[in-house]
Design a protein around this motif. Structure first.
Motif, short mmCIF file in Angstrom:
data_model
loop_
_atom_site.label_atom_id
_atom_site.label_comp_id
_atom_site.label_asym_id
_atom_site.label_seq_id
_atom_site.Cartn_x
_atom_site.Cartn_y
_atom_site.Cartn_z
N LYS A 157 0.81 -1.22 0.00
CA LYS A 157 0.00 0.00 0.00
C LYS A 157 0.84 1.27 0.00
O LYS A 157 0.54 2.23 -0.70
CB LYS A 157 -0.94 0.01 1.22
N ARG A 158 1.87 1.30 0.80
CA ARG A 158 2.67 2.50 0.94
C ARG A 158 3.62 2.67 -0.25
O ARG A 158 3.97 1.71 -0.91
CB ARG A 158 3.47 2.45 2.25
N ARG A 159 4.04 3.92 -0.44
CA ARG A 159 4.94 4.23 -1.54
C ARG A 159 6.37 3.95 -1.13
O ARG A 159 6.85 4.44 -0.10
CB ARG A 159 4.80 5.71 -1.93
N PRO A 160 7.11 3.15 -1.90
CA PRO A 160 8.49 2.83 -1.52
C PRO A 160 9.37 4.08 -1.50
O PRO A 160 9.16 5.02 -2.27
CB PRO A 160 8.95 1.85 -2.61
N ALA A 161 10.34 4.08 -0.62
CA ALA A 161 11.34 5.16 -0.60
C ALA A 161 12.42 4.84 -1.63
O ALA A 161 12.71 3.68 -1.90
CB ALA A 161 11.95 5.28 0.79
N ALA A 162 13.00 5.88 -2.22
CA ALA A 162 14.02 5.67 -3.24
C ALA A 162 15.22 4.95 -2.65
O ALA A 162 15.54 5.13 -1.48
CB ALA A 162 14.43 7.01 -3.82
N PRO A 163 15.90 4.14 -3.44
CA PRO A 163 17.11 3.46 -2.94
C PRO A 163 18.16 4.47 -2.49
O PRO A 163 18.25 5.57 -3.01
CB PRO A 163 17.60 2.67 -4.17
N ALA A 164 18.93 4.09 -1.50
CA ALA A 164 19.98 4.96 -0.97
C ALA A 164 21.09 5.13 -2.00
O ALA A 164 21.50 4.17 -2.65
CB ALA A 164 20.53 4.40 0.31
N ASP A 165 21.58 6.36 -2.15
CA ASP A 165 22.65 6.64 -3.10
C ASP A 165 23.37 7.91 -2.67
O ASP A 165 22.88 9.02 -2.87
CB ASP A 165 22.08 6.79 -4.52
N GLY A 166 24.53 7.74 -2.06
CA GLY A 166 25.29 8.89 -1.60
C GLY A 166 25.87 9.73 -2.72
O GLY A 166 26.28 10.87 -2.49
N LYS A 167 25.93 9.22 -3.94
CA LYS A 167 26.53 9.96 -5.05
C LYS A 167 25.76 11.25 -5.35
O LYS A 167 26.33 12.23 -5.80
CB LYS A 167 26.57 9.09 -6.30
#
Length: 425
Positions: free
Chosen positions: A410-420
């Protein structure tokens, strides 16, 4: 590496501060790894906090009438990322960036010399207190480490807690009992024959999958009532850790007939526990009550929690002895947002900005409720917390509460982590 500002050049001071902020963000990129949204948006929010926005009296610990209310010197946050299990769940905790550029107070014309002098005075005033807190933290971590190392024994099989299945607590890293079917409730237990968990890498069937393990267990109960999954009636429920979602999913799996009439309350409490949400008052209270039942017994509190749940779901208000203190803290945080002592708003893009109150850290349910009221609950992917302590701004940058779950219904996924993205900015 940065040009020194000319004397009396307030605009040049601001430029130097921005360059320092950008430099610190770039050097933090390798450990940040939490910005898959847009590094420029994060930098823009920090600029707004550090340079453009005035430091309100509430953040400095003053009453509105100008008298000192209390000295805000040191704040020790024990929050952090929970254990990251290989192939299992990862809870994203706050990351302290430690950006220390001094904020610009509205109307201030202070040059770099006066800024440095003020920071030296503030630093000297709190050095003793910070050393004390550091010593206490080191001692606490040593105590926790020694306690954890002594918890390697196998937890015994619990007595039957429901009309359908038994529950067994399995220490993390060990396997489910052999010779009998078993259901992983929340934790991904090696050797179990069926997954009813939202942990990463689980094989929970799509027809019962949900965002929390408690909802998955409730869906399994509904499916069984419809004549499916009856082959699991003789299975035992297993889990490898104590938390609210784990306890509630185990109870729903063991005693589905008792759990189903309270499905909404159980789902609310699971979301409060695993995602830091505020779906309902009773859901938050039930979450706090279950958390209070964790103990140092062999099963970490499952016996007490599973025995208490039938009464709790019938009348959670009657157990204020369990949830009262935590509820008061949440109410205090919500009142601080209401009277201007703290704030939650849209920082930039999908990053929400939280100004912490002078008395500490806003509880996660308060942040969630504020975002929901702003219509940002389903949009935000990150939260930047800004707190003014020890004469400087401190930051915690974290995923939204459900951001650690990779598979969501149901919830919207958070974007993958990317320090770049931060380094590029």
């Amino acid at each position: 590496p940065f040009p020194r500002p000319r004397r009396g050049g307030a605009r040049r001071v601001r430029r130097v501060l921005l360059l320092e902020l950008a430099d610190e963000l770039v050097f933090s990129a390798d450990i940040l790894r939490e910005d898959g949204v847009d590094g420029r948006e994060l930098l823009g929010i920090v600029r707004r906090v550090e340079v453009d926005a005035p430091v309100a009296d509430r953040l400095l610990g003053f009453r509105r009438d100008g008298r000192r209310h209390h000295e805000v010197c040191c704040s020790l946050h024990a929050s952090g990322a929970a254990a990251s299990h290989a192939g299992g769940r990862r809870r994203s905790g706050p990351l302290d960036l430690g950006l220390q550029s001094p904020p610009r107070v509205a109307g201030s014309r202070a040059g770099p010399a006066s800024i440095l002098a003020r920071r030296r005075r503030q630093s000297a005033a709190v050095t003793g207190g910070c050393k004390t807190f550091t010593a206490l933290l080191v001692a606490s971590l040593a105590l926790i480490s020694s306690h954890v190392s002594s918890q390697g024994m196998r937890r015994p099989l619990l007595a039957a807690v429901g009309v359908l299945r038994q529950f067994e607590f399995v220490p993390y890293g060990t396997s489910a009992p052999g010779g009998t079917p078993s259901i992983s409730c929340d934790g991904k237990v090696p050797g179990s024959t069926f997954d009813a968990t939202h942990w990463t890498g689980s094989e929970t069937p799509d027809d019962i999958y949900a965002d929390t393990s408690t909802e998955i267990a409730l869906n399994l109960a509904r499916a069984r009532a419809a004549g499916r999954y009856e082959e699991l009636d003789d299975a035992i429920a297993v889990n490898n850790h104590f938390d609210v979602d784990g306890v509630l999913s185990a109870w729903a799996c063991c005693d589905p007939d008792a759990a189903l009439p309270h499905a909404e309350l159980l789902a609310d409490a699971a979301a409060a526990g695993d995602f830091g949400e505020w779906p309902s008052d009773d859901g938050v209270k039930l979450c706090l009550a279950v958390e209070a039942l964790e103990d140092e017994t062999a099963d970490e509190g499952y016996s007490a929690a599973l025995a208490a749940l039938p009464g709790l779901v019938e009348d959670v208000d009657a157990r204020a002895d369990l949830w009262g203190d935590g509820w008061e803290s949440i109410r205090d945080g919500w009142e601080a947002v209401g009277d201007g002592g703290a704030s939650v708003d849209d920082g930039a893009g999908r990053i929400a900005l939280v100004y912490e109150p002078a008395f500490g850290r806003l509880p996660a349910p308060v942040v969630h409720r504020a975002l929901r009221d702003l219509g940002l609950e389903d949009y935000c992917a990150r939260v930047l917390r800004a707190a003014f302590h020890c004469g400087q701004w401190r930051y915690e940058y974290e995923k939204i509460g459900h951001g650690w779950v990779s598979r969501l219904a149901k919830r919207r996924p958070a974007a993958p982590a990317d320090g770049k993205a931060v380094a590029v900015a």
